[in-house]
Design a protein around this motif. Sequence first.
Motif, PDB file in Angstrom:
ATOM      1  N   GLN A  57       0.942  -1.460  -0.077  1.00 41.98           N
ATOM      2  CA  GLN A  57       0.097  -0.108  -0.213  1.00 41.98           C
ATOM      3  C   GLN A  57       0.744   1.007   0.408  1.00 41.98           C
ATOM      4  OE1 GLN A  57      -2.442  -0.243   3.351  1.00 41.98           O
ATOM      5  NE2 GLN A  57      -3.766  -1.955   2.009  1.00 41.98           N
ATOM      6  N   ASP A  58       2.335   1.088   0.760  1.00 43.51           N
ATOM      7  CA  ASP A  58       2.847   2.426   0.316  1.00 43.51           C
ATOM      8  C   ASP A  58       3.205   2.595  -0.407  1.00 43.51           C
ATOM      9  OD1 ASP A  58       2.708   3.040   3.847  1.00 43.51           O
ATOM     10  OD2 ASP A  58       4.248   1.761   3.986  1.00 43.51           O
ATOM     11  N   VAL A  59       3.500   1.711  -1.619  1.00 43.75           N
ATOM     12  CA  VAL A  59       4.245   1.721  -2.608  1.00 43.75           C
ATOM     13  C   VAL A  59       3.658   2.067  -3.818  1.00 43.75           C
ATOM     14  CG1 VAL A  59       5.435   0.732  -4.909  1.00 43.75           C
ATOM     15  CG2 VAL A  59       6.643   0.334  -2.533  1.00 43.75           C
ATOM     16  N   GLU A  60       1.837   1.733  -3.296  1.00 44.71           N
ATOM     17  CA  GLU A  60       0.920   1.917  -4.370  1.00 44.71           C
ATOM     18  C   GLU A  60       0.328   3.205  -4.597  1.00 44.71           C
ATOM     19  OE1 GLU A  60      -1.768  -2.163  -4.549  1.00 44.71           O
ATOM     20  OE2 GLU A  60      -1.741  -0.550  -2.812  1.00 44.71           O
ATOM     21  N   THR A  61       0.747   4.413  -2.992  1.00 42.34           N
ATOM     22  CA  THR A  61       1.215   5.420  -2.831  1.00 42.34           C
ATOM     23  C   THR A  61       1.052   6.895  -3.728  1.00 42.34           C
ATOM     24  OG1 THR A  61      -0.397   5.080  -0.111  1.00 42.34           O
ATOM     25  CG2 THR A  61       0.211   7.295  -0.914  1.00 42.34           C
ATOM     26  N   SER A  62       3.136   6.306  -3.917  1.00 40.13           N
ATOM     27  CA  SER A  62       3.876   6.742  -4.225  1.00 40.13           C
ATOM     28  C   SER A  62       3.424   6.047  -5.863  1.00 40.13           C
ATOM     29  CB  SER A  62       5.356   6.414  -3.914  1.00 40.13           C
ATOM     30  OG  SER A  62       5.241   6.274  -2.226  1.00 40.13           O
ATOM     31  N   ALA A  63       3.281   5.675  -6.510  1.00 40.43           N
ATOM     32  CA  ALA A  63       2.585   4.800  -7.410  1.00 40.43           C
ATOM     33  C   ALA A  63       1.018   4.470  -8.133  1.00 40.43           C
ATOM     34  CB  ALA A  63       3.204   3.517  -7.594  1.00 40.43           C
ATOM     35  N   PRO A  64       0.770   5.765  -8.241  1.00 39.11           N
ATOM     36  CA  PRO A  64      -0.510   5.734  -8.067  1.00 39.11           C
ATOM     37  C   PRO A  64      -0.789   5.415 -10.502  1.00 39.11           C
ATOM     38  CG  PRO A  64      -0.164   8.696  -8.706  1.00 39.11           C
ATOM     39  CD  PRO A  64       1.169   7.350  -8.428  1.00 39.11           C
ATOM     40  N   GLY A  65      -1.802   4.635 -10.344  1.00 39.25           N
ATOM     41  CA  GLY A  65      -1.914   3.688 -11.784  1.00 39.25           C
ATOM     42  C   GLY A  65      -0.581   3.022 -12.034  1.00 39.25           C
ATOM     43  N   VAL A  66      -0.248   2.161 -11.071  1.00 44.34           N
ATOM     44  CA  VAL A  66       0.801   1.397 -11.571  1.00 44.34           C
ATOM     45  C   VAL A  66       0.942   0.511 -11.010  1.00 44.34           C
ATOM     46  CG1 VAL A  66       3.382   1.019 -11.065  1.00 44.34           C
ATOM     47  CG2 VAL A  66       2.810   2.995 -12.172  1.00 44.34           C
ATOM     48  N   PRO A  67       0.547  -0.857 -11.824  1.00 45.46           N
ATOM     49  CA  PRO A  67       0.887  -2.574 -10.471  1.00 45.46           C
ATOM     50  C   PRO A  67       2.018  -2.382  -9.772  1.00 45.46           C
ATOM     51  CG  PRO A  67       0.268  -2.454 -12.611  1.00 45.46           C
ATOM     52  CD  PRO A  67       0.816  -1.580 -13.130  1.00 45.46           C
ATOM     53  N   VAL A  68       1.671  -3.023  -8.707  1.00 49.50           N
ATOM     54  CA  VAL A  68       2.480  -3.239  -7.264  1.00 49.50           C
ATOM     55  C   VAL A  68       2.521  -4.685  -7.125  1.00 49.50           C
ATOM     56  CG1 VAL A  68       3.831  -2.489  -5.331  1.00 49.50           C
ATOM     57  CG2 VAL A  68       2.233  -0.611  -7.155  1.00 49.50           C
ATOM     58  N   LEU A  69       3.813  -5.486  -7.345  1.00 52.46           N
ATOM     59  CA  LEU A  69       3.604  -6.502  -7.620  1.00 52.46           C
ATOM     60  C   LEU A  69       4.592  -7.032  -6.180  1.00 52.46           C
ATOM     61  CD1 LEU A  69       3.049  -8.333 -11.222  1.00 52.46           C
ATOM     62  CD2 LEU A  69       1.650  -7.847  -9.367  1.00 52.46           C
ATOM     63  N   PRO A  70       4.616  -8.040  -5.607  1.00 48.16           N
ATOM     64  CA  PRO A  70       4.983  -8.383  -4.351  1.00 48.16           C
ATOM     65  C   PRO A  70       5.208 -10.107  -5.052  1.00 48.16           C
ATOM     66  CG  PRO A  70       2.620  -9.393  -3.796  1.00 48.16           C
ATOM     67  CD  PRO A  70       2.822  -7.964  -4.629  1.00 48.16           C
ATOM     68  N   VAL A  71       7.444 -10.516  -5.457  1.00 47.10           N
ATOM     69  CA  VAL A  71       7.256 -11.371  -5.747  1.00 47.10           C
ATOM     70  C   VAL A  71       8.235 -12.577  -5.404  1.00 47.10           C
ATOM     71  CG1 VAL A  71       8.291 -12.279  -8.571  1.00 47.10           C
ATOM     72  CG2 VAL A  71       5.910 -10.751  -8.030  1.00 47.10           C
ATOM     73  N   SER A  72       7.629 -13.245  -5.224  1.00 46.44           N
ATOM     74  CA  SER A  72       9.495 -14.485  -4.419  1.00 46.44           C
ATOM     75  C   SER A  72       9.734 -15.497  -5.111  1.00 46.44           C
ATOM     76  CB  SER A  72       9.292 -14.745  -3.116  1.00 46.44           C
ATOM     77  OG  SER A  72       9.773 -15.899  -2.825  1.00 46.44           O
ATOM     78  N   ALA A  73      10.406 -14.709  -6.548  1.00 46.22           N
ATOM     79  CA  ALA A  73      10.834 -15.961  -7.058  1.00 46.22           C
ATOM     80  C   ALA A  73      11.513 -17.477  -6.493  1.00 46.22           C
ATOM     81  CB  ALA A  73      12.680 -15.508  -7.758  1.00 46.22           C
ATOM     82  N   LEU A  74      12.321 -17.261  -5.293  1.00 48.85           N
ATOM     83  CA  LEU A  74      12.749 -18.547  -5.068  1.00 48.85           C
ATOM     84  C   LEU A  74      11.434 -19.413  -4.304  1.00 48.85           C
ATOM     85  CD1 LEU A  74      15.151 -19.801  -3.483  1.00 48.85           C
ATOM     86  CD2 LEU A  74      14.236 -18.709  -1.002  1.00 48.85           C
ATOM     87  N   TYR A  75      10.633 -18.547  -4.186  1.00 46.17           N
ATOM     88  CA  TYR A  75       9.370 -20.071  -3.493  1.00 46.17           C
ATOM     89  C   TYR A  75       8.250 -20.360  -4.884  1.00 46.17           C
ATOM     90  CZ  TYR A  75      11.396 -20.607   0.763  1.00 46.17           C
ATOM     91  OH  TYR A  75      11.691 -20.512   1.953  1.00 46.17           O
ATOM     92  N   GLY A  76       8.888 -18.745  -6.187  1.00 39.66           N
ATOM     93  CA  GLY A  76       7.171 -18.731  -7.301  1.00 39.66           C
ATOM     94  C   GLY A  76       6.022 -17.768  -7.050  1.00 39.66           C
ATOM     95  N   ASP A  77       6.626 -17.280  -5.248  1.00 41.11           N
ATOM     96  CA  ASP A  77       5.088 -16.940  -5.151  1.00 41.11           C
ATOM     97  C   ASP A  77       4.889 -15.560  -5.977  1.00 41.11           C
ATOM     98  OD1 ASP A  77       4.214 -18.178  -3.457  1.00 41.11           O
ATOM     99  OD2 ASP A  77       5.195 -16.615  -1.425  1.00 41.11           O
ATOM    100  N   GLY A  78       3.505 -14.924  -7.020  1.00 40.06           N
ATOM    101  CA  GLY A  78       3.624 -13.579  -8.022  1.00 40.06           C
ATOM    102  C   GLY A  78       4.276 -14.150  -8.855  1.00 40.06           C
TER     103      GLY A  78
END
Length: 367
Positions: free
Chosen positions: A171-192
């Motif tokens: 949410q903090d990043v979304e507030t700083s990035a209006p109109g931009v997709p924000v995706l949490p990702v874990s390449a280690l476990y494949g999440d996201g």
Amino acid sequence: MTSTSAVFTAFSALAPYGWDQAWAEAFAPYAADGLLPGRVARVDRGQCDVVTADGVVRADTEFVVPRDPMKVVCTGDWVAVDPGGDPRYVRAYLPRRTAFVRSTSSQRSEGQILAANIDHAVIAVSLAVELDLGRVERFLALAWESGAQPVVVLTKADLVPDPVTLSHLVQDVETSAPGVPVLPVSALYGDGLDVFVALTGSGTTVLLGQSGAGKSTLANALVGADVMDVRAARDVDGKGRHTTTTRNLLALPTGGVLIDTPGLRGVGLFDAETGVGQVFSEIEELAEECRFHDCAHEQEPGCAVLAAVEGGELPRRRLESYRKLVRENRWIVAKTDARLRAEIKKDWKRMGALGKAMMEAKRGRRP
């Protein structure tokens, strides 16, 4: 091979790298001269690797060395190369649709193109260290200015196991990035990763971020193989070594094209007024309600932006970041624009006079 057959062959061989009808039409004059189309996959020391219908060829950029650093061949360019010979040469590049540009570290206010003809600008931000929202906003300003669609990927999400905490960070990043997709990702476990793979499945994506942000790990996950070297980041600050030293273009097995880039220590703005306005769109909208059309949102009366800060509608940090990037961008542009330099000096005098008048008014109210 005739020019028509060469273009037809290019369609089948270069389509995975983004070749389309529009590029074919733009290349037609070069095809008529017997040159071959190709996309630059890597540039180093005046030479480049070019993906052509005949495979990857090494070509010299000697014939495309302008004085303007914005016009040098870069990764992602579509170029016209000699059909044969040793050495081979890049004779020209096609007009770019988009380009990610930052200012160089020199004092001459020059731009450096990091990637050309991109559709998605992915900003990798590591969750292994404290979020630097100001840096995210800086990257986003350049991304919007490039003409590509920005995306923020929060890497190493597995290091934030508490879902509530992770949600707050997003949410903090979304507030700083209006109109931009924000995706949490874990390449280690494949999440996201499924969402990220779907996003990069078409067009050209450039990966951007600091060293240690996990760009190479993301690249490997997308390609499905260890094509990029990966090293652990330092525990003390989360920074990594420059495992990627050049910008590399890769065709993805799921479709789309990826350009991986070295870690960026500095991301100076370069004529990014539109991009800054896009990042801080809520401030730009509030500014339309200010009493003065040239309000600097510093201490002017009737400033709707300051009123929003005082009312808790706009975080003060956002306004301070906005001011900083606007000043920096104006200063960069002013180095080559005498008219703007004069305007800046005029603004400084106006703000100084306004501050002096306010101080005198306060003194006049004292008993």
